[in-house]
Design a protein around this motif. Structure first.
Motif, short mmCIF file in Angstrom:
data_model
loop_
_atom_site.label_atom_id
_atom_site.label_comp_id
_atom_site.label_asym_id
_atom_site.label_seq_id
_atom_site.Cartn_x
_atom_site.Cartn_y
_atom_site.Cartn_z
N ILE A 77 0.84 -1.20 0.00
CA ILE A 77 0.00 0.00 0.00
C ILE A 77 0.88 1.26 0.00
N SER A 78 1.97 1.21 0.73
CA SER A 78 2.86 2.37 0.83
C SER A 78 3.56 2.71 -0.49
N ASP A 79 3.53 1.80 -1.47
CA ASP A 79 4.12 2.08 -2.77
C ASP A 79 3.26 3.01 -3.62
N LEU A 80 2.02 3.21 -3.20
CA LEU A 80 1.07 4.00 -3.99
C LEU A 80 1.10 5.47 -3.58
N GLU A 81 0.95 6.33 -4.58
CA GLU A 81 0.75 7.75 -4.28
C GLU A 81 -0.70 8.03 -3.93
N THR A 82 -1.60 7.41 -4.70
CA THR A 82 -3.03 7.68 -4.55
C THR A 82 -3.84 6.42 -4.78
N ILE A 83 -4.92 6.27 -4.03
CA ILE A 83 -5.93 5.24 -4.25
C ILE A 83 -7.21 5.96 -4.65
N VAL A 84 -7.81 5.54 -5.75
CA VAL A 84 -9.09 6.11 -6.18
C VAL A 84 -10.14 5.00 -6.16
N THR A 85 -11.19 5.20 -5.40
CA THR A 85 -12.29 4.24 -5.33
C THR A 85 -13.59 5.01 -5.19
N SER A 86 -14.64 4.34 -4.77
CA SER A 86 -15.95 4.99 -4.66
C SER A 86 -16.34 5.18 -3.20
N THR A 87 -17.41 5.91 -2.99
CA THR A 87 -17.91 6.15 -1.63
C THR A 87 -18.51 4.88 -1.03
N GLN A 88 -18.61 3.80 -1.82
CA GLN A 88 -19.08 2.55 -1.26
C GLN A 88 -18.04 1.89 -0.36
N LEU A 89 -16.79 2.35 -0.46
CA LEU A 89 -15.80 1.95 0.55
C LEU A 89 -16.00 2.88 1.74
N PRO A 90 -16.33 2.35 2.92
CA PRO A 90 -16.62 3.20 4.07
C PRO A 90 -15.46 4.14 4.39
N ALA A 91 -15.79 5.35 4.81
CA ALA A 91 -14.78 6.36 5.12
C ALA A 91 -13.77 5.88 6.18
N PRO A 92 -14.22 5.22 7.25
CA PRO A 92 -13.22 4.74 8.24
C PRO A 92 -12.22 3.77 7.63
N GLU A 93 -12.68 2.90 6.73
CA GLU A 93 -11.77 1.94 6.09
C GLU A 93 -10.81 2.67 5.15
N ALA A 94 -11.32 3.66 4.41
CA ALA A 94 -10.46 4.46 3.55
C ALA A 94 -9.37 5.14 4.36
N HIS A 95 -9.73 5.63 5.53
CA HIS A 95 -8.76 6.30 6.40
C HIS A 95 -7.66 5.32 6.83
N ARG A 96 -8.03 4.08 7.11
CA ARG A 96 -7.03 3.09 7.53
C ARG A 96 -6.01 2.86 6.41
N TYR A 97 -6.46 2.86 5.17
CA TYR A 97 -5.52 2.72 4.05
C TYR A 97 -4.62 3.95 3.95
N SER A 98 -5.18 5.13 4.17
CA SER A 98 -4.40 6.36 4.05
C SER A 98 -3.29 6.42 5.10
N LEU A 99 -3.48 5.76 6.23
CA LEU A 99 -2.46 5.75 7.27
C LEU A 99 -1.18 5.03 6.81
N GLN A 100 -1.28 4.23 5.75
CA GLN A 100 -0.10 3.56 5.22
C GLN A 100 0.61 4.39 4.15
N GLY A 101 0.11 5.58 3.87
CA GLY A 101 0.85 6.46 2.96
C GLY A 101 0.08 7.15 1.86
N PRO A 102 -0.74 6.43 1.10
CA PRO A 102 -1.36 7.07 -0.06
C PRO A 102 -2.53 7.99 0.30
N GLN A 103 -2.76 8.96 -0.55
CA GLN A 103 -4.01 9.71 -0.49
C GLN A 103 -5.13 8.80 -0.97
N VAL A 104 -6.28 8.83 -0.32
CA VAL A 104 -7.42 8.02 -0.75
C VAL A 104 -8.55 8.95 -1.18
N ILE A 105 -8.95 8.79 -2.44
CA ILE A 105 -10.02 9.62 -3.02
C ILE A 105 -11.24 8.74 -3.22
N ARG A 106 -12.38 9.14 -2.67
CA ARG A 106 -13.63 8.41 -2.81
C ARG A 106 -14.59 9.26 -3.64
#
Length: 269
Positions: free
Chosen positions: A239-268
């Motif tokens: 996950i830390s190899d990524l600059e950005t993750i782009v997904t939809s709002t169907q991924l819950p915001a708390p889960e998106a935040h957990r991914y962002s803690l490993q480095g990438p920006q997460v856009i929903r």
């Protein structure tokens, strides 16, 4: 005198079928149709809905399916992978939103790698046509879609063409990639998880993706919400190899935040 069986008798007879065989039938049905419904499975197998739900829980525990409300869909693995044609029928509005948002991350990139798969193909179609751009891809479908774009130079990577995905793999593909320095890579995956990173079923595909990321200055992962938490056979990135993750709002915001803690920006979107 013959006794007429009741629905309960049918369910009990179905319950006597071994759970292993019943679960094999469920996996085959899910892979054939792309998803299964609890009520329909119960009727087809002659068992109670709770028996089907129990089977689905067991199959999910073994990483073969992912449960949804009222059913399940198959998880791709070393032994099973959906075709490109099938992917064009699933979650299409969500994929289009994600692709549009991903393409907007182009910035001043002049050279772009576009991965195999339907969402990356949609990203390629959303790239601007009013400026010079070089697109490197292993996907025949993406190369074909961009071939007539006036300002776009398409470099199609050579190699063995996989029949299900219409994309090239093996040493010819990775050797070409190793000679490039690419501004931005749009990468897909069969699964993305915080524990195991980005994964895909086929080792040959995994190596192409890994080499594309090694060649790229920036990497964007784009994928629908169902990819998250799924794990396939071959890991090709963290996950830390990524600059950005782009997904939809169907991924819950708390889960998106957990991914962002490993480095990438997460856009929903």
């Amino acid at each position: 005198m013959a006794r007429t069986g009741t629905a309960g008798d049918t369910a009990r007879r179905g319950d006597r079928v071994s759970a292993e065989e019943r679960q094999r039938q469920i996996v085959r049905a899910a892979r054939r149709a792309g998803s299964v419904d609890v009520a329909a499975l119960a009727a087809e197998l002659g068992v109670a809905k709770e028996t089907v739900r129990r089977d689905l829980r067991a199959l999910e525990d073994h990483g073969l399916i992912r449960r949804t409300h009222g059913g399940a869909y198959p998880v791709e693995s070393a032994g099973f992978e959906t075709t490109l044609a099938f992917r064009t029928t699933m979650h299409v509005p969500e994929k289009r939103r994600i692709a549009t948002a991903a393409a907007e991350l182009l910035g001043d990139a002049e050279t772009v790698f576009v991965d195999e798969g339907f969402t990356p193909q949609l990203i390629a179609q959303a790239l601007p046509r009013d400026r010079p751009l070089t697109v490197v891809t292993a996907s025949l479908a993406t190369a074909g879609a961009l071939a007539e774009a006036g300002n776009t130079t398409v470099l199609l990577l050579g190699g063995r063409v996989r029949h299900g995905t219409l994309a090239t793999v093996d040493h010819w593909t990775t050797k070409m990639l190793s000679g490039f320095v690419i501004d931005l890579a749009f990468i897909g995956a069969n699964g993305i998880s915080r524990e195991h990173g980005l994964t895909t079923p086929d080792p040959a595909v995994s190596e192409v993706k890994a080499q594309a990321m090694r060649a790229a200055r920036r990497t964007v992962f784009a994928g629908v919400h169902t990819k998250f938490g799924a794990v396939s056979f071959c890991r090709f990135a963290r996950i830390s190899d990524l600059e950005t993750i782009v997904t939809s709002t169907q991924l819950p915001a708390p889960e998106a935040h957990r991914y962002s803690l490993q480095g990438p920006q997460v856009i929903r979107v």
